[in-house]
Scaffold this motif. Sequence first.
Motif: not given
Length: 414
Positions: A226-227, A230, A237, A304
């Motif tokens: 996820r990081n 992003l 989002y 996410l």
Amino acid sequence: MILSADSRRRMTLGQNVSRIVLYSHDTLGFGHLRRNLLIAGALRRLDPAPEILMIAGMREAGAFELPPGVDCLTLPAYEKGSDGSYKPRDLGSNLASLVRVRGQAIKASVLAFDPDLMIVDNVPRGAQGELDPLLDALHREGRTRLVLGLRDVIDRPDVVRTEWQKQRNFEAIHRYYEDIWVYGDPAFYDLLKDCGLKEQLGGKGRFVGYLDHRTRLSSPLAIPMRNAILGDDPRPYVLCAVGGGRDGGTLCEAFVRTTLPKNHRGILVTGSQMPDVLRDDLRACAKTRDDLTVVDFMAEPIALMAGAARIVAMGGYNTICEVLSLGVPSLIVPRVAPRAEQVLRAERLKARGLIAMLRPENLTADVLSAWLREAPPKATARGPLNMDAQRNVCALAEQILSVPHASDAPRFAS
């Protein structure tokens, strides 16, 4: 009488460890594979933890994180066309040859693994009947218990009955299978009753609830993946995801032209099976915007999804379970052909207020933009549906494994 080498080894070591096989044919998208991954992870929490062999029908299986004590045999893949027909995804053009390759690989591997329990996902005889040689062999030896796992909705009832008769599924279930586990809630949709299967299944069949995907949030891959997507962008989002991506082009094309809410960004996950030409077009469109990111594939997108303000997606079983598990407001654009599975499920979910739904013939960028401009919908309520599939599957598996089988004596060398 001579014990098999494997039986001697397990007895010598004083082991009472069960072995389980989870088969999925995986002809379109990742839903079958993800379902078996969740089930494998749950079964590994039994005491003692069983050894688990997964059999998956696509090369992407190698990119997914496997629970400890689980390994995977990856088969050369089929490709399922928009009309429901099958062909080899990459290995030549001879379908019959691929069926033989897969069938022989499955049979050899399962017999060598010597499982106590095998759970077959969705298709009693396997894709294109590829399990037939194995089912006959297991039936002759009489030691491995077989269970069929079914998703909540298969297709319209008349289609299900006709196909199951044509494919000799009832015959296979009567001859080979000990039970049927439906990954759904009969209060939402009673597959066995609505499709007229109860009488023909001879009393086999029980509902275990939907799969709770929140367990995936503890995966070591979830937060880092996820990081990585992003970055340090703090904007909320909207996530658009289309599974494997082979039939998600229309939704993706509409999404990249959608006007997002102010100060929001969009993230589109196209899936590894999307044609390269279409993906290139989507990327070219995204480059003209500063609020849109296109990602080819994510092995673990659950974090996410959990952090999204809203989700736009198709309506496969796996996606719906993710949405229901996480409670993220979602707009579902279901597939309507060659099966009616997704639209039937989405219509019922919409009627309960659990999702918003848009039929694909009504899909445009303007319609998506309008939905995103609406006041934020309430989060999905999990309460109305049974989401205890993992716990119930473990209880049923433990029950099967604890009861001696009529042919549970160790195998003998031929």
